[in-house]
Design an enzyme around this catalytic site. Structure first.
Site, PDB file in Angstrom:
ATOM      1  N   THR A 141       0.841  -1.198   0.000  1.00  0.00           N
ATOM      2  CA  THR A 141       0.000   0.000   0.000  1.00  0.00           C
ATOM      3  C   THR A 141       0.877   1.249   0.000  1.00  0.00           C
ATOM      4  OG1 THR A 141      -1.958   0.995   1.023  1.00  0.00           O
ATOM      5  CG2 THR A 141      -0.297   0.152   2.538  1.00  0.00           C
ATOM      6  N   ASN A 142       0.297   2.414   0.270  1.00  0.00           N
ATOM      7  CA  ASN A 142       1.056   3.669   0.275  1.00  0.00           C
ATOM      8  C   ASN A 142       0.596   4.556   1.436  1.00  0.00           C
ATOM      9  OD1 ASN A 142      -1.291   5.277  -0.648  1.00  0.00           O
ATOM     10  ND2 ASN A 142      -1.038   4.059  -2.507  1.00  0.00           N
ATOM     11  N   ASP A 143       1.165   5.754   1.518  1.00  0.00           N
ATOM     12  CA  ASP A 143       0.953   6.624   2.689  1.00  0.00           C
ATOM     13  C   ASP A 143      -0.301   7.491   2.629  1.00  0.00           C
ATOM     14  OD1 ASP A 143       3.039   5.950   4.322  1.00  0.00           O
ATOM     15  OD2 ASP A 143       4.443   7.352   3.390  1.00  0.00           O
ATOM     16  N   SER A 144      -1.167   7.300   1.641  1.00  0.00           N
ATOM     17  CA  SER A 144      -2.331   8.182   1.535  1.00  0.00           C
ATOM     18  C   SER A 144      -3.199   8.104   2.788  1.00  0.00           C
ATOM     19  CB  SER A 144      -3.169   7.768   0.322  1.00  0.00           C
ATOM     20  OG  SER A 144      -4.385   8.482   0.321  1.00  0.00           O
ATOM     21  N   ALA A 170      -5.103   7.460  -3.984  1.00  0.00           N
ATOM     22  CA  ALA A 170      -3.737   7.073  -4.364  1.00  0.00           C
ATOM     23  C   ALA A 170      -3.788   5.608  -4.773  1.00  0.00           C
ATOM     24  CB  ALA A 170      -2.786   7.281  -3.196  1.00  0.00           C
TER      25      ALA A 170
END
Ligand code: C5P
Length: 224
Positions: free
Chosen positions: A29-32, A96
């Site tokens: 996943t990502n930091d959104s 994101a």
């Protein structure tokens, strides 16, 4: 008193990061944080719009008077957005979306038997670009561009490639902009217009400015 200039408009917002499964207990996943998209959904509903929020992972509470549909992966978000697209007046793609997903996602937890392991990734579909090929002349399509360099040039390129009506560009390397924080510093990029640079503002105020821009674009489209 909130203005009611989006009365009756159907608005789809995507927000948060997607999760791309490796196995039942692991994912990429990502930091959104989802803050920008949730602020947009909440503000649009207060201005009278019928808002559907297709949400990836966030820890935020659902905004009042917004229909929230939770999805996990980019592929699930793609399917939901394509299903809902035809009835929308405006689509705001603040999510994101992961660019890649594991080529296979194991249905059982992967055991640590090897010293090295490789996860093969494959490209996810670009949801915004697909919307750009399907949109009607009246639909207003908004994307985001999080950049660390040449922000406006990259955003202008994205606007053309994805056939969007507005790209909200931000430099995520600046303090007070981008992932996780409550403020943002953005520029509005529109076809055949010089970039409009906004000062550092709270995400809620950025949301109101984006909605103002959508109302303006919509008016100019219906005047054609
Ligand atoms: O190309 P890039 O990821 O920088 O573009 C960002 C914009 O495109 C955002 O509005 C994002 O929601 C959208 N996007 C998408 N599907 C992808 C990747 C990005 O809709 N697979």
């Amino acid at each position: 008193q909130q203005k009611q200039d989006m009365q009756g408009l159907k608005v789809l917002v995507t927000a948060g990061g997607t999760r791309e499964r490796i196995d039942p207990v692991r994912y990429l996943t990502n930091d959104s944080s989802g803050k920008m998209g949730y602020a947009l959904a909440e503000a649009a509903a207060q201005r009278g719009a019928h808002v559907t929020l297709v949400s990836g992972n966030t820890s935020l509470n659902p905004p009042p008077n917004v229909k929230v549909i939770s999805v996990e992966s980019a592929l699930q978000m793609y399917d939901k957005v394509m299903e809902l697209l035809p009835e929308q007046d405006a689509v705001i793609k603040a999510a994101a979306v992961a660019d890649y997903r594991p080529a296979v996602s194991a249905d059982k937890k992967i055991k640590k038997t090897k010293d090295h392991m490789t996860i093969e990734l494959v490209r996810n579909p670009d949801i915004l670009a697909e919307i750009g090929t399907r949109k009607t002349s009246k639909q207003v399509i908004v994307g985001f561009a999080a950049e660390t360099n040449d922000v406006e040039t990259n955003a202008m390129d994205k606007l053309r490639r994805k056939n969007a009506d507005l790209i909200v560009a931000n430099d995520v390397s600046k303090e007070g902009a981008g992932f996780g924080v409550d403020t943002n510093i953005v520029s509005f990029i529109r076809p055949d217009q010089p970039p409009r640079r906004l000062p550092q503002m709270r995400k809620r105020d950025v949301a109101e400015a984006i909605l103002d821009e959508i109302v303006t674009i919509r008016t100019s489209k219906s005047g054609m």
